[in-house]
Design a protein around this motif. Sequence first.
Motif, PDB file in Angstrom:
ATOM      1  N   TRP A 159       0.799  -1.218   0.000  1.00  0.00           N
ATOM      2  CA  TRP A 159       0.000   0.000   0.000  1.00  0.00           C
ATOM      3  C   TRP A 159       0.836   1.275   0.000  1.00  0.00           C
ATOM      4  O   TRP A 159       0.301   2.373  -0.166  1.00  0.00           O
ATOM      5  CB  TRP A 159      -0.929   0.010   1.208  1.00  0.00           C
ATOM      6  N   VAL A 160       2.131   1.171   0.229  1.00  0.00           N
ATOM      7  CA  VAL A 160       2.978   2.362   0.372  1.00  0.00           C
ATOM      8  C   VAL A 160       3.485   2.817  -0.994  1.00  0.00           C
ATOM      9  O   VAL A 160       4.263   2.130  -1.649  1.00  0.00           O
ATOM     10  CB  VAL A 160       4.160   2.080   1.310  1.00  0.00           C
ATOM     11  N   GLU A 161       3.023   3.994  -1.412  1.00  0.00           N
ATOM     12  CA  GLU A 161       3.511   4.574  -2.666  1.00  0.00           C
ATOM     13  C   GLU A 161       4.764   5.400  -2.442  1.00  0.00           C
ATOM     14  O   GLU A 161       5.696   5.390  -3.234  1.00  0.00           O
ATOM     15  CB  GLU A 161       2.424   5.445  -3.308  1.00  0.00           C
ATOM     16  N   VAL A 172      -7.926   2.142  -8.053  1.00  0.00           N
ATOM     17  CA  VAL A 172      -8.765   2.691  -9.131  1.00  0.00           C
ATOM     18  C   VAL A 172      -9.782   1.666  -9.603  1.00  0.00           C
ATOM     19  O   VAL A 172     -10.702   2.009 -10.350  1.00  0.00           O
ATOM     20  CB  VAL A 172      -7.902   3.164 -10.323  1.00  0.00           C
ATOM     21  N   ALA A 173      -9.636   0.408  -9.189  1.00  0.00           N
ATOM     22  CA  ALA A 173     -10.566  -0.639  -9.623  1.00  0.00           C
ATOM     23  C   ALA A 173     -10.407  -1.864  -8.737  1.00  0.00           C
ATOM     24  O   ALA A 173      -9.374  -2.055  -8.082  1.00  0.00           O
ATOM     25  CB  ALA A 173     -10.301  -1.023 -11.081  1.00  0.00           C
ATOM     26  N   ALA A 182      -9.319  -8.422  -5.410  1.00  0.00           N
ATOM     27  CA  ALA A 182      -8.421  -7.509  -4.713  1.00  0.00           C
ATOM     28  C   ALA A 182      -8.645  -6.131  -5.320  1.00  0.00           C
ATOM     29  O   ALA A 182      -9.571  -5.922  -6.104  1.00  0.00           O
ATOM     30  CB  ALA A 182      -6.971  -7.962  -4.863  1.00  0.00           C
ATOM     31  N   LEU A 183      -7.790  -5.199  -4.957  1.00  0.00           N
ATOM     32  CA  LEU A 183      -7.830  -3.861  -5.540  1.00  0.00           C
ATOM     33  C   LEU A 183      -6.560  -3.654  -6.352  1.00  0.00           C
ATOM     34  O   LEU A 183      -5.564  -4.364  -6.175  1.00  0.00           O
ATOM     35  CB  LEU A 183      -7.925  -2.805  -4.438  1.00  0.00           C
ATOM     36  N   ILE A 184      -6.601  -2.675  -7.249  1.00  0.00           N
ATOM     37  CA  ILE A 184      -5.425  -2.382  -8.059  1.00  0.00           C
ATOM     38  C   ILE A 184      -5.332  -0.876  -8.248  1.00  0.00           C
ATOM     39  O   ILE A 184      -6.355  -0.180  -8.312  1.00  0.00           O
ATOM     40  CB  ILE A 184      -5.506  -3.106  -9.430  1.00  0.00           C
ATOM     41  N   ASP A 185      -4.111  -0.348  -8.276  1.00  0.00           N
ATOM     42  CA  ASP A 185      -3.952   1.095  -8.487  1.00  0.00           C
ATOM     43  C   ASP A 185      -3.565   1.369  -9.931  1.00  0.00           C
ATOM     44  O   ASP A 185      -3.421   0.454 -10.738  1.00  0.00           O
ATOM     45  CB  ASP A 185      -2.941   1.685  -7.499  1.00  0.00           C
ATOM     46  N   LYS A 186      -3.398   2.642 -10.282  1.00  0.00           N
ATOM     47  CA  LYS A 186      -3.150   3.029 -11.671  1.00  0.00           C
ATOM     48  C   LYS A 186      -1.829   2.491 -12.201  1.00  0.00           C
ATOM     49  O   LYS A 186      -1.636   2.402 -13.422  1.00  0.00           O
ATOM     50  CB  LYS A 186      -3.159   4.553 -11.798  1.00  0.00           C
ATOM     51  N   ASP A 187      -0.916   2.139 -11.304  1.00  0.00           N
ATOM     52  CA  ASP A 187       0.382   1.617 -11.730  1.00  0.00           C
ATOM     53  C   ASP A 187       0.427   0.099 -11.762  1.00  0.00           C
ATOM     54  O   ASP A 187       1.484  -0.490 -11.998  1.00  0.00           O
ATOM     55  CB  ASP A 187       1.488   2.144 -10.811  1.00  0.00           C
ATOM     56  N   ARG A 221       0.688  -5.259 -16.116  1.00  0.00           N
ATOM     57  CA  ARG A 221      -0.515  -4.927 -15.342  1.00  0.00           C
ATOM     58  C   ARG A 221      -0.867  -3.455 -15.496  1.00  0.00           C
ATOM     59  O   ARG A 221      -2.043  -3.085 -15.621  1.00  0.00           O
ATOM     60  CB  ARG A 221      -0.306  -5.276 -13.860  1.00  0.00           C
ATOM     61  N   ARG A 222       0.155  -2.604 -15.491  1.00  0.00           N
ATOM     62  CA  ARG A 222      -0.098  -1.168 -15.649  1.00  0.00           C
ATOM     63  C   ARG A 222      -0.754  -0.876 -16.994  1.00  0.00           C
ATOM     64  O   ARG A 222      -1.717  -0.097 -17.062  1.00  0.00           O
ATOM     65  CB  ARG A 222       1.219  -0.394 -15.536  1.00  0.00           C
ATOM     66  N   ALA A 223      -0.265  -1.503 -18.044  1.00  0.00           N
ATOM     67  CA  ALA A 223      -0.826  -1.272 -19.377  1.00  0.00           C
ATOM     68  C   ALA A 223      -2.290  -1.713 -19.443  1.00  0.00           C
ATOM     69  O   ALA A 223      -3.135  -1.042 -20.053  1.00  0.00           O
ATOM     70  CB  ALA A 223      -0.001  -2.011 -20.429  1.00  0.00           C
ATOM     71  N   ARG A 224      -2.615  -2.833 -18.815  1.00  0.00           N
ATOM     72  CA  ARG A 224      -3.997  -3.327 -18.839  1.00  0.00           C
ATOM     73  C   ARG A 224      -4.929  -2.375 -18.069  1.00  0.00           C
ATOM     74  O   ARG A 224      -6.045  -2.077 -18.509  1.00  0.00           O
ATOM     75  CB  ARG A 224      -4.056  -4.736 -18.244  1.00  0.00           C
ATOM     76  N   VAL A 225      -4.468  -1.911 -16.915  1.00  0.00           N
ATOM     77  CA  VAL A 225      -5.284  -0.985 -16.129  1.00  0.00           C
ATOM     78  C   VAL A 225      -5.519   0.312 -16.904  1.00  0.00           C
ATOM     79  O   VAL A 225      -6.642   0.830 -16.952  1.00  0.00           O
ATOM     80  CB  VAL A 225      -4.608  -0.689 -14.777  1.00  0.00           C
ATOM     81  N   HIS A 226      -4.478   0.846 -17.517  1.00  0.00           N
ATOM     82  CA  HIS A 226      -4.622   2.088 -18.271  1.00  0.00           C
ATOM     83  C   HIS A 226      -5.595   1.920 -19.435  1.00  0.00           C
ATOM     84  O   HIS A 226      -6.381   2.834 -19.728  1.00  0.00           O
ATOM     85  CB  HIS A 226      -3.260   2.550 -18.789  1.00  0.00           C
ATOM     86  N   ARG A 227      -5.563   0.770 -20.089  1.00  0.00           N
ATOM     87  CA  ARG A 227      -6.475   0.543 -21.210  1.00  0.00           C
ATOM     88  C   ARG A 227      -7.926   0.494 -20.712  1.00  0.00           C
ATOM     89  O   ARG A 227      -8.824   1.068 -21.327  1.00  0.00           O
ATOM     90  CB  ARG A 227      -6.105  -0.750 -21.945  1.00  0.00           C
ATOM     91  N   ALA A 228      -8.153  -0.185 -19.607  1.00  0.00           N
ATOM     92  CA  ALA A 228      -9.512  -0.271 -19.055  1.00  0.00           C
ATOM     93  C   ALA A 228     -10.009   1.105 -18.609  1.00  0.00           C
ATOM     94  O   ALA A 228     -11.154   1.486 -18.905  1.00  0.00           O
ATOM     95  CB  ALA A 228      -9.541  -1.246 -17.892  1.00  0.00           C
TER      96      ALA A 228
END
Length: 271
Positions: free
Chosen positions: A107-109, A131-132, A148-153, A182-189
């Motif tokens: 969780w630590v950015e 973000v999702a 689970a949850l996922i962030d933009k990265d 994973r980042r690319a997939r999240v950004h596309r969605a």
Amino acid sequence: MPRQTRQPGVFADIRWGRFTFWLVAGMLLMVTTLFAWHRTEDFLIKDSRFRVVEADDFIGQSPNLTVEGIHYASASQIRHVFAKDFGRSLYLVPVQKRREELLEIDWVEDATVYKVWPDAVKVRIREREPVAFVRLPPGRGESLSRFALIDKDGFILRPRVAAKFTLPVIAGVRETEPIDGRRARVHRALGMLKDVGSLAGQISEVDVSDPNNLVVAEHIGNGVLNLIVGDENYAQRLQNFLANYQEIREKRPDATTLDLRVDGAITVVGK
């Protein structure tokens, strides 16, 4: 009267004497400085006034460790990072190393670690923002998907406290996949959901198994249809589907998957 001149050897002796004096003085200064620093360092390490106090019990938090900014990150994981520092001098706390260890917590950015003299450590955490939701494939020996949850990265996040999130669901992401993937997939969605605007409210899930060929689960009536929307013109394709849905329902009430990738056309590909 003849003019008196100094012998060259006299000048050489004077220069050598000055050089020797400054050399000895410099060495004495260096030795004195090193000795003074050693005594100061020894004082900072051994004096009890600089000791980071340990917690009274195993699960307790040291009164000399202050952590700010955490809501979903594990407090115990953060305390564990500083476990080696409790009971010893603040002077010995390796600030940069502890920061790098904090950044390994999911969780630590970002994190900042301060020494607060004489005996305290202060930590400021900036947490990742989900973000999702992400629907992960079943693990070994499991039969059901995991959420689970996922962030933009693309970082997978698991909340450790009760929390309510109103977020879209993304499928087709694997935890074992490299972070860039994973980042690319999240950004596309997220890009697709932004493009469709208010129509996103009817989308229950975005499948990014193929990031160049998205599939969305659309809530329509009392059921859900899988719509293949491809990689562009998302809003236009969904609007065309909604405009023709009643006709499709009448002709193919058994349809479960529709292909919208050809603009202006809708093809039933599954039932």
